[in-house]
Design a protein around this motif. Structure first.
Motif, short mmCIF file in Angstrom:
data_model
loop_
_atom_site.label_atom_id
_atom_site.label_comp_id
_atom_site.label_asym_id
_atom_site.label_seq_id
_atom_site.Cartn_x
_atom_site.Cartn_y
_atom_site.Cartn_z
N ASP A 264 -9.65 0.51 -3.80
CA ASP A 264 -8.54 0.14 -4.68
C ASP A 264 -7.50 1.26 -4.75
O ASP A 264 -7.04 1.64 -5.82
CB ASP A 264 -9.07 -0.19 -6.09
N SER B 236 -4.52 1.54 -2.54
CA SER B 236 -3.53 1.21 -1.52
C SER B 236 -2.29 2.10 -1.58
O SER B 236 -1.65 2.32 -0.56
CB SER B 236 -3.13 -0.26 -1.62
N ARG C 34 -4.12 -4.19 -4.76
CA ARG C 34 -3.84 -5.18 -3.72
C ARG C 34 -2.41 -5.71 -3.80
O ARG C 34 -1.76 -5.90 -2.77
CB ARG C 34 -4.84 -6.34 -3.82
N ASN D 29 0.59 -5.83 -1.11
CA ASN D 29 1.30 -7.09 -0.84
C ASN D 29 2.81 -6.89 -0.92
O ASN D 29 3.57 -7.35 -0.06
CB ASN D 29 0.90 -8.17 -1.84
N GLN E 76 -2.94 -10.50 1.27
CA GLN E 76 -4.15 -10.02 0.62
C GLN E 76 -5.40 -10.47 1.36
O GLN E 76 -6.35 -9.71 1.54
CB GLN E 76 -4.19 -10.53 -0.82
N ILE F 16 -8.23 -8.11 2.99
CA ILE F 16 -9.65 -8.23 2.63
C ILE F 16 -10.50 -8.48 3.87
O ILE F 16 -11.60 -7.93 3.99
CB ILE F 16 -9.83 -9.37 1.61
#
Length: 313
Positions: free
Chosen positions: A17, A19, A107, A111, A227, A231
């Motif tokens: 988590d 990014s 995330r 994006n 996303q 993932i």
């Protein structure tokens, strides 16, 4: 976040988590790899080969050329050649990216960066191919840099929390909505100048950043495809199976601080299932209502912590 700036940057790829620092780290690593190749190839008399190779990673304005190198729409947004170019892009990404991370989580920050870069590239190609002013340069124009993705994050943060204040050297406290407006106007004014392609990409990224947040408040996440790809690769390299569901809080309010509607509805839990420091859905609803009424700045440290932790669920 897990420590100071350098700790986060050094350990960027050790956390799922994170990014913001992953994006900064990728840009910095690519910058130094390109720098090393440029220096050695230029000294070795291969400067033209270096320029040709780099052009295949840059974003072309020409549609026929783009058709032969479609990967450029992604690779260009991680390329920099000048030290000040990457420095200012990464500073803005860090400053404004922290707000997006706090509001929406890791995330959605990724994006926004990717979608902003894509939107900037498409807007650049569109204008270069439609506007008579660029007809003589469309075939030779190439673009690189993270600015479009960064502009998406800057405008996205300003849309989410327009009254958040940054303290600027010489100017003092300035609300981020004015910072965003200033840079959008500056890009528009320079869109017919020497760096027209870059400025047009800024505008495309800025527009995407605004629209992304507007749609997110309505419960529509344009970043779901991005996303899912992220993932997929995370699971591919980690060997784990993901079961991610995306849903939204339906209640909506408007105010100067903006509303917040990107949190999923948690199932009812009994008191024994909830730890003392874990936020319940009722607490999150109250925090979101507080943001809608008074803005994100009105939250205390504990409320911000609970909001951040809940956003990662």
């Amino acid at each position: 976040m897990y420590g100071n700036f350098w700790d986060n940057l050094r350990n960027a790829f050790k956390h799922s988590d994170n990014s913001l620092f992953k994006l900064i780290a990728i840009n910095i690593l690519v910058f130094f790899v390109v720098l090393i190749f440029r220096v050695f190839m230029t000294i070795g008399g291969l400067g033209e080969l270096y320029s040709t190779a780099l052009s295949y990673l840059m974003m072309p304005a020409s549609l026929p050329r783009l058709a032969t190198q479609p990967w450029s729409i992604f690779t260009y947004m991680f390329l920099h050649e000048g030290i000040f170019h990457i420095l200012f892009n990464m500073l803005f990404l860090y400053w404004f990216g922290q707000l997006i991370h706090q509001f929406l989580g890791s995330r959605k920050l990724a994006n926004l960066y990717i979608l902003g870069g894509i939107a900037g590239a498409l807007f650049y190609v569109l204008i270069y191919n439609l506007a008579p002013y660029f007809s003589q340069s469309v075939d030779s124009s190439l673009m690189l840099g993270a600015s479009a993705g960064v502009f998406a994050i800057v405008v996205g943060a300003a849309t989410l929390s327009p009254n958040t204040t940054f303290f600027l050297i010489l100017l003092g406290p300035v609300k981020i909505k004015y910072i965003a407006i200033f840079y959008v106007i500056l890009s528009f004014a320079n869109s017919a100048g020497a760096n027209a392609g870059g400025e047009l990409a800024h505008l495309g990224g800025a527009l995407l950043g605004y629209l992304y947040i507007v749609q997110l408040r309505k419960g529509i996440d344009w970043g779901v495809p991005v996303q899912k790809v992220g993932i997929f690769f995370e699971d591919l390299f980690s060997g784990r199976k993901s079961n991610v569901k995306v849903s939204y809080r339906s209640k909506a309010k408007t105010s100067t601080g903006g509303n917040f509607s990107s949190f999923k509805k948690a199932p009812k839990s009994t008191p024994s299932q909830i730890s003392s420091d874990e936020a319940t859905q009722e607490e999150i609803d109250k925090i979101l209502d507080k943001i809608a009424d008074r803005g994100y700045e009105a939250l205390n440290k504990e409320e911000k912590r609970k909001l951040f932790e809940f956003s990662k669920k």
